[in-house]
Design a protein around this motif. Structure first.
Motif, PDB file in Angstrom:
ATOM      1  N   PRO A 144       0.831  -1.214   0.000  1.00 48.27           N
ATOM      2  CA  PRO A 144       0.000   0.000   0.000  1.00 48.27           C
ATOM      3  C   PRO A 144       0.865   1.262   0.000  1.00 48.27           C
ATOM      4  O   PRO A 144       2.019   1.252   0.429  1.00 48.27           O
ATOM      5  CB  PRO A 144      -0.793  -0.115   1.308  1.00 48.27           C
ATOM      6  CG  PRO A 144      -0.710  -1.559   1.705  1.00 48.27           C
ATOM      7  CD  PRO A 144       0.611  -2.032   1.197  1.00 48.27           C
ATOM      8  N   THR A 145       0.263   2.346  -0.457  1.00 44.09           N
ATOM      9  CA  THR A 145       0.908   3.652  -0.378  1.00 44.09           C
ATOM     10  C   THR A 145       0.804   4.211   1.039  1.00 44.09           C
ATOM     11  O   THR A 145       1.742   4.803   1.563  1.00 44.09           O
ATOM     12  CB  THR A 145       0.267   4.628  -1.382  1.00 44.09           C
ATOM     13  OG1 THR A 145       0.361   4.077  -2.701  1.00 44.09           O
ATOM     14  CG2 THR A 145       0.963   5.985  -1.349  1.00 44.09           C
ATOM     15  N   SER A 146      -0.363   4.000   1.647  1.00 48.46           N
ATOM     16  CA  SER A 146      -0.570   4.451   3.023  1.00 48.46           C
ATOM     17  C   SER A 146      -1.738   3.692   3.630  1.00 48.46           C
ATOM     18  O   SER A 146      -2.422   2.920   2.952  1.00 48.46           O
ATOM     19  CB  SER A 146      -0.842   5.966   3.069  1.00 48.46           C
ATOM     20  OG  SER A 146      -2.034   6.284   2.361  1.00 48.46           O
ATOM     21  N   GLY A 147      -1.983   3.940   4.911  1.00 58.02           N
ATOM     22  CA  GLY A 147      -3.051   3.246   5.616  1.00 58.02           C
ATOM     23  C   GLY A 147      -2.543   2.025   6.352  1.00 58.02           C
ATOM     24  O   GLY A 147      -1.331   1.763   6.407  1.00 58.02           O
ATOM     25  N   GLU A 148      -3.467   1.249   6.925  1.00 58.89           N
ATOM     26  CA  GLU A 148      -3.117   0.066   7.704  1.00 58.89           C
ATOM     27  C   GLU A 148      -3.928  -1.129   7.223  1.00 58.89           C
ATOM     28  O   GLU A 148      -5.070  -0.977   6.776  1.00 58.89           O
ATOM     29  CB  GLU A 148      -3.400   0.299   9.198  1.00 58.89           C
ATOM     30  CG  GLU A 148      -2.659   1.475   9.800  1.00 58.89           C
ATOM     31  CD  GLU A 148      -3.080   1.734  11.245  1.00 58.89           C
ATOM     32  OE1 GLU A 148      -3.821   0.902  11.797  1.00 58.89           O
ATOM     33  OE2 GLU A 148      -2.684   2.770  11.792  1.00 58.89           O
ATOM     34  N   GLY A 149      -3.340  -2.309   7.329  1.00 53.48           N
ATOM     35  CA  GLY A 149      -4.061  -3.512   6.959  1.00 53.48           C
ATOM     36  C   GLY A 149      -3.444  -4.747   7.573  1.00 53.48           C
ATOM     37  O   GLY A 149      -2.214  -4.881   7.632  1.00 53.48           O
ATOM     38  N   LYS A 150      -4.297  -5.640   8.062  1.00 52.05           N
ATOM     39  CA  LYS A 150      -3.855  -6.934   8.578  1.00 52.05           C
ATOM     40  C   LYS A 150      -4.736  -8.029   7.990  1.00 52.05           C
ATOM     41  O   LYS A 150      -5.953  -7.862   7.880  1.00 52.05           O
ATOM     42  CB  LYS A 150      -3.940  -6.987  10.108  1.00 52.05           C
ATOM     43  CG  LYS A 150      -2.862  -6.215  10.832  1.00 52.05           C
ATOM     44  CD  LYS A 150      -2.929  -6.462  12.327  1.00 52.05           C
ATOM     45  CE  LYS A 150      -1.796  -5.750  13.065  1.00 52.05           C
ATOM     46  NZ  LYS A 150      -1.863  -6.025  14.523  1.00 52.05           N
ATOM     47  N   VAL A 151      -4.112  -9.132   7.615  1.00 55.64           N
ATOM     48  CA  VAL A 151      -4.825 -10.298   7.114  1.00 55.64           C
ATOM     49  C   VAL A 151      -4.337 -11.515   7.890  1.00 55.64           C
ATOM     50  O   VAL A 151      -3.127 -11.786   7.940  1.00 55.64           O
ATOM     51  CB  VAL A 151      -4.584 -10.500   5.602  1.00 55.64           C
ATOM     52  CG1 VAL A 151      -5.281 -11.764   5.109  1.00 55.64           C
ATOM     53  CG2 VAL A 151      -5.069  -9.287   4.818  1.00 55.64           C
ATOM     54  N   ALA A 152      -5.254 -12.215   8.532  1.00 59.05           N
ATOM     55  CA  ALA A 152      -4.923 -13.372   9.370  1.00 59.05           C
ATOM     56  C   ALA A 152      -3.907 -12.998  10.448  1.00 59.05           C
ATOM     57  O   ALA A 152      -3.081 -13.818  10.862  1.00 59.05           O
ATOM     58  CB  ALA A 152      -4.400 -14.530   8.520  1.00 59.05           C
ATOM     59  N   GLY A 153      -3.971 -11.742  10.891  1.00 60.31           N
ATOM     60  CA  GLY A 153      -3.082 -11.278  11.947  1.00 60.31           C
ATOM     61  C   GLY A 153      -1.752 -10.736  11.464  1.00 60.31           C
ATOM     62  O   GLY A 153      -0.955 -10.261  12.276  1.00 60.31           O
TER      63      GLY A 153
END
Length: 247
Positions: A58-67
């Protein structure tokens, strides 16, 4: 549906130069949920999915997948998800069993467990009799069922389905969705994109993207009630009408 968040996204953004493909999207997806990710052509669905699958930073922001964090733990994400697209991805010049064995190894299934897992999956799908057939000889519907089984063979927490039923007949689509329900009942989270609005009705919740932004997110029942419409197709047409860009 459990309250365990399998996907967490906050203001996730992806830019290509001056073009913002995904524009500050935020949502959560829970364990065992069937989550529809819809949008018109050019809405940003594919770009968002690639970030969640650990294939694009990503360019910015937050993200989690399966922790796991989408910035720092992309390889961990890949090991803990399944993925299936409309484009058939198995090797047509290999037997069914050999395909399953190959992908089980790629996904990290312990070698000793592979034969038993394959036999269990084939028996559950009613495909045991084609175990040693060449994949290229199978009808499209069987190939799709096989591709789905391979994507969940390593028992991932979440599976991403990118228009998985494109090009198959209505009967095969219904059978495929029975497999989706069974996987969700077993605790696997389903993240699915589709162009078939009748399939959107099968999802627990649906998000709709327009020009890189999520403009609606709720259950199909609540979305239809909120817009005063009787089908998800009507809701989609109304929302997509405001799109300024297309692929």
């Amino acid at each position: 549906m459990a309250d365990d968040k399998v996907i967490e996204v906050r203001n996730l953004t992806k830019k290509f130069g001056d073009f913002t493909a995904v524009d500050h999207v935020s949502f959560d997806v829970f364990q065992g949920e069937i989550f529809g990710f819809l949008g018109a052509n050019g809405a940003g669905k594919t770009t968002a999915m690639r970030m969640l699958c650990g294939l694009s930073i990503p360019t910015s922001g937050e993200g989690k997948v399966a922790g796991y964090d989408v910035y720092r733990q992309a390889e961990d994400i890949k090991r803990n998800i399944g993925y299936m697209s409309q484009r058939f991805s198995l090797y047509e010049d290999l037997r069914v069993y050999d395909n399953m064995k190959l992908f089980a190894g790629i996904y990290g299934v312990p070698r000793k467990e592979i034969p038993a897992r394959i036999d269990e999956m084939l028996q559950r799908l009613g495909l045991s009799e084609i175990k040693y057939k060449m994949v290229g000889e199978l009808p499209l519907g069987w190939k799709q069922r096989l591709a789905f089984s391979v994507a969940i063979l390593h028992r991932p927490r979440v599976i991403f389905l990118d228009e998985p039923t494109g090009g198959v007949d209505p009967s095969t689509r219904r059978q495929f969705w029975e497999m989706i329900y069974e996987a969700a009942d077993g605790g696997i989270t389903i993240f699915v994109t589709t162009h078939y609005m009748d399939e959107a009705e099968y999802c627990n919740r649906v998000s709709m993207m327009v020009d890189g932004k999520i403009v609606a997110l709720d259950s199909p029942k609540n979305l239809k009630a909120g817009y005063g419409l009787s089908s998800m197709s009507q809701v989609f047409d109304l929302i997509a009408r405001g799109a300024l860009r297309s692929e």
